[in-house]
Structure formats: C-alpha cells, structure tokens
Design a protein around this motif. Structure first.
Motif, short mmCIF file in Angstrom:
data_model
loop_
_atom_site.label_atom_id
_atom_site.label_comp_id
_atom_site.label_asym_id
_atom_site.label_seq_id
_atom_site.Cartn_x
_atom_site.Cartn_y
_atom_site.Cartn_z
N ASP A 199 28.94 37.99 26.05
CA ASP A 199 28.18 39.01 26.75
C ASP A 199 28.74 39.13 28.16
O ASP A 199 29.46 38.25 28.64
CB ASP A 199 26.70 38.67 26.76
N ARG A 200 28.41 40.23 28.82
CA ARG A 200 29.01 40.53 30.11
C ARG A 200 28.71 39.50 31.19
O ARG A 200 29.59 39.13 31.96
CB ARG A 200 28.53 41.89 30.60
N THR A 201 27.48 39.05 31.24
CA THR A 201 27.11 38.09 32.27
C THR A 201 27.95 36.82 32.14
O THR A 201 28.54 36.33 33.11
CB THR A 201 25.61 37.75 32.15
N THR A 202 28.02 36.32 30.91
CA THR A 202 28.81 35.11 30.68
C THR A 202 30.28 35.34 31.00
O THR A 202 30.94 34.50 31.62
CB THR A 202 28.67 34.67 29.20
N ALA A 203 30.77 36.51 30.61
CA ALA A 203 32.20 36.79 30.83
C ALA A 203 32.52 36.89 32.31
O ALA A 203 33.50 36.31 32.78
CB ALA A 203 32.58 38.08 30.11
N VAL A 204 31.70 37.59 33.05
CA VAL A 204 31.96 37.76 34.48
C VAL A 204 31.87 36.41 35.20
O VAL A 204 32.70 36.08 36.05
CB VAL A 204 30.99 38.79 35.11
N ARG A 205 30.87 35.61 34.82
CA ARG A 205 30.77 34.30 35.46
C ARG A 205 31.99 33.45 35.13
O ARG A 205 32.58 32.83 36.01
CB ARG A 205 29.49 33.59 35.02
N ALA A 206 32.40 33.47 33.87
CA ALA A 206 33.51 32.60 33.45
C ALA A 206 34.83 33.02 34.07
O ALA A 206 35.69 32.19 34.33
CB ALA A 206 33.62 32.60 31.93
N ILE A 207 35.00 34.30 34.34
CA ILE A 207 36.29 34.73 34.89
C ILE A 207 36.39 34.32 36.36
O ILE A 207 37.46 33.99 36.86
CB ILE A 207 36.50 36.27 34.71
N HIS A 208 35.24 34.31 37.06
CA HIS A 208 35.28 33.99 38.49
C HIS A 208 34.95 32.53 38.79
O HIS A 208 35.34 32.01 39.83
CB HIS A 208 34.32 34.90 39.26
N ALA A 209 34.19 31.89 37.93
CA ALA A 209 33.83 30.49 38.17
C ALA A 209 33.86 29.71 36.87
O ALA A 209 32.83 29.28 36.36
CB ALA A 209 32.44 30.43 38.81
N PRO A 210 35.06 29.57 36.29
CA PRO A 210 35.14 28.93 34.98
C PRO A 210 34.94 27.42 35.05
O PRO A 210 35.25 26.79 36.07
CB PRO A 210 36.57 29.24 34.54
N ASP A 211 34.42 26.85 33.97
CA ASP A 211 34.35 25.40 33.87
C ASP A 211 35.60 24.87 33.18
O ASP A 211 36.09 23.80 33.51
CB ASP A 211 33.11 24.99 33.07
N THR A 212 36.11 25.63 32.23
CA THR A 212 37.30 25.18 31.50
C THR A 212 38.24 26.36 31.32
O THR A 212 37.85 27.52 31.47
CB THR A 212 36.93 24.68 30.09
#
Ligand code: ADP
Ligand code: MG
Length: 729
Positions: A199-212
């Motif tokens: 989903d968009r929220t998860t994608a945007v967070r992961a692109i800017h502040a990824p854990d892995t």
C-alpha cells in the motif's frame, strides 16, 4: 472521488497542492533551490526517491579500504578546513578517523561544512595520495544529524540539489514523510492483493526510511507501478472517451470484393497478415470506431492488408482516406493499389477527362460488380483511375464530395480546408509518428454524418511492445511479425568509408547483373561543420568513376515534381544507381534494387539504418547492404555491430532503446511518459503489463468510478500543465 476533509484524507494528489515551504525547516531559499530540481510540492518531495542507500552495518574499515574501489567509510571528523584556490573556487578538506586509520577528504564545494567530532559516512573511490588514503568529492552523510539513528539502519542518500547540503534534502524528505503519512491509497485493496503490491503508506515510508534492503525493492515496485498506472489510465481514458464510447461507422461484414481481391493476388497472405486483416475487419464492423496501429517490418505486406480492409468500407458505401507523409510515398500507394485493382479486374473503365465532365459519377452499383474508384491528391497533381491523365484539383474535390472517389490517397493535403468527403468511413495514416497528436484529432473529427471514422495508423518502425504501450497506449495494436516466404535475409557488411574503389567495384558488379543500387548519404551537400559524405559530392564522384552507369540524385531540396520524376525513372530501371538522402527512408518499393550502400553510416541512428536497409531485397533477389563507416564512438560501433548481427527490426529496436535510453524517446513527446522517473520500460516490463491490464479493466468496467477518476485527478494535480495532453483526446 470526493475530497473530504484533507486532514484525514491525504491523497498524493492533495499533497501535490501543498508547497514544500509549509514543511518544517524549509524557508524561501530552500524552496527556491528545491524548485530548481522540480520539487515544488510535498508530493514531489515524497516521489523524489533516494539515489542510493548506505548500510551502516557494512562500512569498511579505513585501514582495509581497497584502493581504487567504491566503498563506504564511516568515522569521526578530526579536522576540518576551507581555503580559496584558483579562480575563486573553494576547497574543503577534512580528516576522518575510525580508530583503524585516517582518510583525507577533499571537496570542491563551498557549501560543505563539518564540525570536529561529528560522525560522518563517506561513499566514493579511495585513492592513495602521498602515502596516505584520500577520497575526492565523496557522497557525504552527516550521521550525527540523524536524531533517531540506530546501528545497522539503511540510510537514504538523496539526489544532489545545488546549493543544499545532502543532509538538508534528507531532512526535508523526512519531514515530508512525517507530515504526510498515512496516505490514502488510490488503488483498491483487491488490486493490491492480487498483484502483491504494497500500500502507498508502507511504500512511501519504506523508500525514505527503510529498515532493510528488501523493503526498498518492494517499495520501488509499488512506486513504479504507480508511474505506469498514471500513464496507462490516462491513455485508456483518452481512448475510451474519443473512440470506445463513440458511435462509429459500422461497415458491412466482409463481402465479395475482399475475396475477389485476395484471390487475384499472386500470393497468399501470411498467417500474420491474415490475423491483422481479421483484427482490422472486426474493428471496422464494430459499432465503436477503430483506433488501431498496424505495425510491421518494411515489406511485411502491410499495404496489401490495408487495401483489402478498405474494400470492406467501399462495399459498405463509405469512402476512405489514406495519408502518407510524403508525396513520393502517397504516389506509390496510389500506383500500387491501382495495379492490384486492375489485376483483380476491379478497376473502373477509363474515360477521357472531357467526357467525364463535372457531373457526378456516383451511382449505387451492385457490390460484387462494383469497380473501385481511387484518386491521388498531392500538391503537384490530382489523378484518378477512371479518367485518363491528371484532372484539376477542383474536379477532384467535387468527386470526393459527391462520393465518386472511393479511396483517396494523398499527403496532409487531404485534411486541409475545403476537402470534404461525402461519407468518410475510414482514415489510414501511414508512418503516423510523423504526424502529431493534433492531426490525429483533426482526422477523428472529420468523419461523415457526425460519426467518428475508423482510424488505422500504420508504421514500419518496429517499436518494442512496452514502448508502444507507453507511447501509444490508447491504440489497439496489430503486428505483422513475419515476412512473406522466400525472402532471403539481407546480407550486411561494413567497409571503411574511405574505400571508394571497393564500393565502386561492388556497385558496378550489381549493375552489370541488371540490378539497381541505392547509395544513401547523411547530407545533401558538403558542409564544413559536419564530416560526412554528401549526396551531391557522392553523385559527382560516382558519375565520374563509373561514367557508363546511369546515376540519379534525389534529396529533399528538389522540387516535388523533380523528385517524382527521378523516383519514377528509378522504378522503371532508367536510373541504375540512385544517390539519395534519407528521403528514400520510408516505404519506397523498387524490387529490382538489391544493393544498399550507406555512406558515413555511423551518422545514422539504428532505426534509420534498419529502415534504409529494408529498401533492398524486396524482390526475388537477395539484398545486400554495405555500411561504409568512419572510425567513431562507442555507441555507433554498437549500432553498426547490431546491424550486421541481425535483420530483426524488433531486436534492433530494443538495442536502440538500450543505447539511447528511454529519456531520449520521451523528451518532447506529448505522451506524458516523461513522468517516468523510476520505471524503465525495458527492465520493468512486467509491472508495465500489470498496470496496463489494471487500467484497461478499470476503464472498461467503471469509467466514471472512484478509481479511474482518482488516478486521473492525481495526474492533473501532480503534473499540472504538463498533463494538458490528457485533455486532447
Ligand atoms: P509493406 O507495406 O509492409 O512495406 P507491402 O504491402 O508493400 O509491404 O508488400 C511488399 C511487397 O511484398 C509487395 O510487392 C507485395 O506485393 C508483396 N507481398 C505482400 N504480401 C505478400 C505475401 N503474403 N507473399 C508474397 N509477397 C507478398
Ligand atoms: Mg508499403
């Protein structure tokens, strides 16, 4: 899609209306600098994807840093200084230690500012300098500024923004993320689930502040899907509104004319031709207007397919217009059609111009016996196949308007003011990429009786499927991907451009066998700016070196009358060697021409070379192509190598795209594909196919539903003026 309370309803489109200046820590200066990079809104910032990531758990030890390789080193700043060097430039120097060793770092960037004791990460090439380690202008990350940093975290590194420290851009991005999440997703859950998309929220967070690193890959996939989806949705909506939802002309089913025509040809259709014809006829008989691209290699037999299809229109009492980009090509289409109608016994009786008068010759003959009347309209002449000799333009226009002429061939002259058809049912446009979107609109609107005429576009330029989907996603596509049997592959070889004698020998041998030769040059006349062969110089040279051979010269600066004469003489065999520029690139059909010599071949693009080569080997004799090249750059070497390695236009088109990059294709195009920042049509073709089918489904099932309108609204809000092409259907 209703936009209720924006605070609880943050769509990407809504975030595109909020300027970055509203973010914490962003003042007028930063706003201006971000603007220069095309980042104006919060949405722009969110869609600015980090260039790369640093994995802090994988930093090299300074004492083991491999010389000459790209690494990431981390450590504490032990000294920092700036000084002016020559021409007003500033050199910034720092020393960074990690306990195992020290590296000297220099930047020629006055904006970099570090404090002693702060922690940084440096990515770049390590060199040895006077016995110690050095890095020049590495990417810099100021780790101490990371308030919530933790070891092992993957740190984003953003694309450079002139005048802004990288850490500043990172802060702005991080604030944009904090301020925006959660984002309401525009894509229905069922679609996400079906294609395994985040989903968009998860994608945007992961692109800017990824854990892995894995998070990043998933997030990218979603963002690339979004890019493709915006384009595909826009194209499908455009097709739907302009064509699929319109009342078109419904031609009669395939009748006796087509069968008679096909039966009279000296050959049978290939499977690919048959398939294309059926697809076109299906469209023509349907009540929605056809909007189709017919793609096929030079010589694959597109023109006969089109003529056969147009007979369905004739039989149903409708007229057709066939437009070509040049007079030479329009004339050739006309003459070819005239010939095949005659051999099918379908040509009308020819009367003298005087006898024909101005009276309408239109009558409702019974279909099976119906002769087919065709006409040619160019700026030089108007000709019809039922009157001897040329006729006046005025007379020709009358016969269009009263329906006497069934099929009109011509250049753009066919869609000019004052040209009216009695009942235009089908428009065919050859080499449509030479016509703009605007002209497609004119064509659509010029239909008879208020209906939208069927539109068929033809191209001999092989386009990789995914590119066609992106550029022409609003078209249905038929591909003739097989050549008529018995065609032997064209043999391609290279010689140095200086090898005039060798070339002349080959030309001479071919002419002695009674065959003809094309010699193509990149320039009309010699130029002191461009080092390449010109047609005029080559014409003069070969006329001198082969005095007994009949040589002709053809280029775009000749008057159209002259061009037509020279082409006709070449077609008749009167001219044996034709020295030309790329005016012969498109569609010229002279089966007796078997040798194509391309002078300064490294000056041409790959698709152009392929088009040129397709001019020979169209008859029963094997075609040969000689590429005369000067030693030159890497890309042209790759192009020439590809040309000698394969004859397949589609593989060449893919190679061409790889060499040039998709940006060159989309630059200045009105397709909106310039929106592709992350997605690559060759690499990400699977996601593109998914986006295409999702968009098609959505538009067919619920054109005015929230999903479709949501995406279209987002395109408008994200791209604003750049999205105006959307409204031009
Ligand atoms: P295109 O328009 O794709 O360049 P054309 O329709 O002009 O191709 O056909 C090229 C040549 O091949 C023409 O001389 C045509 O008569 C011939 N041709 C077309 N289809 C076939 C076929 N199925 N078998 C043999 N020859 C064919
Ligand atoms: Mg053709």
């Amino acid at each position: 899609m209703t936009q209720s309370d924006p605070a609880t309803y943050r769509t990407l489109g809504y975030l595109a209306t909020i300027t970055v200046e509203r973010l914490k820590g962003v003042g007028a200066v930063t706003t201006r600098k971000l603007h220069d990079q095309g980042i104006d809104s919060v949405a722009d910032m969110l869609l600015t994807v980090p260039r790369r990531y640093l994995d802090r758990s994988h930093m090299a030890r300074i004492d083991r840093a491999p010389i000459g390789e790209e690494v990431t080193l981390g450590g504490t700043v032990t000294s920092f200084s700036k000084r002016r060097i020559s021409r007003g430039r500033t050199m910034t120097e720092a020393r960074v230690s990690d306990g195992t060793g020290t590296v000297r770092v220099v930047w020629f960037n006055p904006y970099i500012s570090l404090e002693e004791g702060e922690e940084v990460a440096l990515s770049g090439k390590v060199e040895s300098f006077r016995g110690s380690l050095q890095m020049k202008s590495p990417a810099l990350d100021r780790l101490s500024l990371e308030k919530d940093r933790n070891t092992g975290k993957v740190i984003p590194v953003y694309p450079g923004v002139a005048g802004l420290a990288p850490s500043k851009v990172k802060d702005v991005a991080s604030n944009a993320v904090k301020r925006s999440l959660p984002i309401v997703d525009i894509v229905p859950d069922v679609v996400l689930a079906r294609f395994g998309l985040l989903d968009r929220t998860t994608a945007v967070r992961a692109i800017h502040a990824p854990d892995t690193y894995e998070d990043i890959a998933h997030a990218k996939r979603r963002l690339i899907f979004d890019e493709f989806l915006r384009i595909q949705m826009a194209l499908r909506v455009r097709a739907h509104d302009a064509f699929e939802s319109q009342i078109g002309i419904s031609n009669a089913m395939r009748g006796p004319l087509i069968d008679r025509f096909l039966a009279s040809q000296a050959f049978v259709f290939t499977d690919a031709q048959q398939r294309a014809l059926e697809e076109i006829l299906d469209d023509m008989t349907a009540t929605t207007p056809m909007h189709r691209l017919l793609q096929g290699e030079v010589g694959s037999g597109k023109t006969v397919v089109v003529v056969a299809a147009l007979l369905a229109s004739v039989e149903s009492g409708f007229q057709s217009a066939v437009m070509a980009p040049t007079e030479v090509l329009a004339t050739q289409h006309y003459l070819g059609t005239e010939r095949s109608l005659s051999s099918a016994g379908m040509a009308p009786t020819v009367s003298d111009a005087g006898a024909a008068g101005t009276e309408s010759m239109f009558s409702q003959e019974s279909t099976a016996a119906r002769p087919v009347r065709i006409g040619l309209f160019t700026s030089a002449r108007v000709t019809v196949n039922f009157v001897r000799g040329d006729v006046s333009r005025t007379q020709g226009l009358v016969w269009l308007e009263d329906g006497t002429i069934d099929i009109a061939f011509g250049t753009q002259a066919l869609i000019q003011e004052g040209v009216r058809f009695r009942s235009l049912g089908t428009t065919v446009v050859d080499e449509q990429h030479r016509f703009g979107v605007e002209q497609r609109v004119v064509l659509r609107d010029s239909g008879a009786g208020g209906s939208v005429p069927d539109l068929l576009l033809m191209t001999a330029t092989p386009i990789p499927r995914t590119l066609a989907m992106t550029l022409y996603g609003d078209l249905d596509v038929s591909v003739i991907d097989e050549l008529p049997p018995g065609r032997t592959a064209i043999q391609t070889s290279t010689v140095p451009n200086a090898a005039d004698d060798e070339i002349d020998l080959t030309v001479r041998a071919v002419v002695d066998q009674g065959r003809q030769v094309f010699i193509v040059c990149p320039l009309v006349e010699d130029s002191d700016k461009i080092e390449a062969r010109s047609a005029e110089a080559e014409f003069a040279r070969i006329s001198r070196s082969l005095p007994e051979v009949r040589v002709g010269l053809l280029h775009g600066q000749l008057r159209s009358q002259e061009k037509a004469e020279i082409m006709a003489r070449f077609a008749e065999g009167d001219i044996e060697v034709l020295v030309a520029t790329t005016v012969i690139e498109v569609g010229i059909d002279v089966p007796n021409a078997t040798l194509m010599v391309i002078r300064s071949a490294d000056r041409f693009g790959l698709s152009q070379l392929h088009q040129l080569r397709g001019r020979v080997g169209r008859g029963d004799h094997r075609g040969t192509c000689i590429l005369a090249v000067d030693a030159s750059g890497e890309d042209s070497v790759r192009r020439i190598e590809a040309m000698t390695a394969t004859n397949d236009g589609f593989s060449l088109a893919v190679i061409d795209l790889e060499i040039r990059g998709q940006g060159t294709v989309f630059a200045g195009s009105q397709s909106g594909a310039a929106d592709l920042k992350l997605g690559d049509i060759l690499i990400d073709h699977e996601i593109l196919e998914v986006a295409r089918s999702v968009a098609t489904d959505a538009v067919t099932t619920d054109r005015s539903g929230p999903f479709v309108s949501g995406v279209i609204e987002e395109v408008g809000l994200l791209f604003g003026r750049d999205a105006e092409w959307l409204s031009k259907s």
